[in-house]
Design an enzyme around this catalytic site. Structure first.
Site, short mmCIF file in Angstrom:
data_model
loop_
_atom_site.label_atom_id
_atom_site.label_comp_id
_atom_site.label_asym_id
_atom_site.label_seq_id
_atom_site.Cartn_x
_atom_site.Cartn_y
_atom_site.Cartn_z
N HIS A 1 3.91 -10.44 8.13
CA HIS A 1 3.68 -9.00 7.96
C HIS A 1 3.94 -8.66 6.49
CE1 HIS A 1 4.34 -4.70 9.70
NE2 HIS A 1 4.15 -4.61 8.41
N CYS B 1 0.07 -2.00 5.55
CA CYS B 1 0.51 -3.39 5.61
C CYS B 1 -0.56 -4.24 6.31
CB CYS B 1 1.79 -3.53 6.41
SG CYS B 1 3.20 -2.66 5.72
N THR C 1 3.56 -7.97 15.88
CA THR C 1 4.05 -7.11 14.81
C THR C 1 3.51 -5.70 15.05
OG1 THR C 1 4.57 -6.98 12.47
CG2 THR C 1 2.29 -7.56 13.01
#
Lengths: 208, 159
Positions: free
Chosen positions: B46, B29, B23
């Protein structure tokens, strides 16, 4: 009808937002042109409503390093404004203001950084001034914040801020053309949903 | 190594036996790697926000609480055992220093929520690389259970 999600905007509302984008980026281009001492024009302004991952592809991939100037809007309109400065834009600014260019963002020192912050901040402020005049709203702006990092993470800031309201991000902004060369400077305004409704009402394109 | 699975924002993917889960550009995040070492089953989520308060709950993977819960459920449906599953996390940075506003606290709130939800679900957190002000790309090898964090201007870190 007040909208609950960005993808509910009608074509008339989108046209109005495009008009704001056009006025805003036009003013920002004039300011940029004065700072650089060169002619700067704008290409067609865009209003985009994108899914998160679509937005990151649109800006040019997640891992690409860019400089970002961020200002938060408050007062009658809440939102975030971002100036995403890719390397060609950075070099245009540095060459005009400091007579130097860079190959890599790691060469940026304090002087270069403050030049980029200043340019970003002035473009954002002129954009917001145009908006605030057009719609008759008072908008306050925070002191600009600056970072050099992966652009995916920079773009994720407005997404996360309004992520609880929507699965989409709306951006209003445009590209610049300088010396007949397209300069990828993205000026993005992301209002929150309530402010967007208020703005459309003020501009007379939303009933009630 | 060639079978690289890319996980977008508010997304989750799983692989078993072999495979690399990736990711990109985690800012505030958080990427959560969940691993059952016996099955060599790995999942990478994620998440973007700490708590799911949506009415419809169409996107559970966007939030720490529902993202962790839903991923564990899916792993267990593939035979993973709760007491074997371990976690490694990266992200939760503060990308911009903006005055006194709440902006930028999202990273910290995400970290706290991930910690709390892992604890609540009884999942052991083995390693983490969180906070600070750098964006992170997270790679997770489901075979070895090792994670690799790539950032701008910082050497790679194995977690």
């Amino acid at each position: 009808m007040a909208i609950k999600n960005y993808d509910e905007l009608t074509s008339m509302e989108l046209d109005t937002l495009r008009e704001i984008g056009s006025m805003g980026t036009g003013n920002a281009a004039t300011a940029l042109s004065q700072m650089l001492g060169r002619e700067v024009r704008i290409t067609l302004p865009e209003v985009r409503i994108m899914g998160y991952n679509e937005a990151i592809e649109w800006i040019g991939g997640p891992e690409e390093i860019t400089a970002g100037v961020l200002v938060k809007m408050g007062g009658q309109i809440n939102g975030i404004m971002l100036s995403v400065q890719q390397i060609d834009f950075v070099n245009l600014v540095l060459e005009s203001m400091l007579k130097e260019t860079i190959q890599d963002y790691s060469e940026l020192a304090e002087l270069e950084n403050s030049a980029l912050v200043e340019v970003g901040n002035i473009m954002i402020s002129t954009f917001i001034n145009a908006l605030s005049g057009l719609a008759g709203v008072d908008v306050t702006l925070t002191v600009p914040a600056f970072t050099v990092d992966m652009q995916g993470a920079i773009l994720a800031v407005p997404m996360a801020e309004y992520g609880g309201q929507s699965d989409y991000i709306m951006t209003i902004g445009g590209n610049f053309v300088c010396d007949n060369k397209q300069v990828p400077c993205r000026l993005l305004m992301s209002p929150d949903l309530r402010s967007l409704n208020a703005l459309l009402r003020k501009l007379g394109v939303s009933d009630e | 190594m060639s079978d690289k699975l890319i996980i977008g924002i508010a997304d989750m993917k799983m692989a078993k036996g072999e495979g690399m889960l990736v990711t990109y550009a985690l800012g505030s995040c958080i990427g959560i790697c969940l691993h059952d070492p016996v099955l060599k089953l790995g999942a990478l989520v994620h998440i973007m926000l700490p708590v799911n308060m949506e009415a419809g709950r169409k996107t559970p993977m966007k939030y720490a609480d529902t993202g962790i819960r839903e991923t564990l459920r899916l792993m267990e449906s593939k035979g993973a055992k709760r007491n074997r599953i371990t976690a490694k996390i990266a992200g939760g940075a503060k990308m911009f220093e903006v005055g006194s506003s709440s902006l930028g606290n999202i990273g910290q709130r995400n970290i706290e929520s991930v910690h709390m939800n892992l604890k609540k679900e009884g999942i052991r957190l083995l390693k983490e690389d969180v906070g600070g002000s750098v964006a992170r790309t997270l790679l997770f090898d489901v075979n070895s259970g090792l994670g690799c964090v790539r950032s701008y201007g910082r050497p790679e870190l194995i977690i």
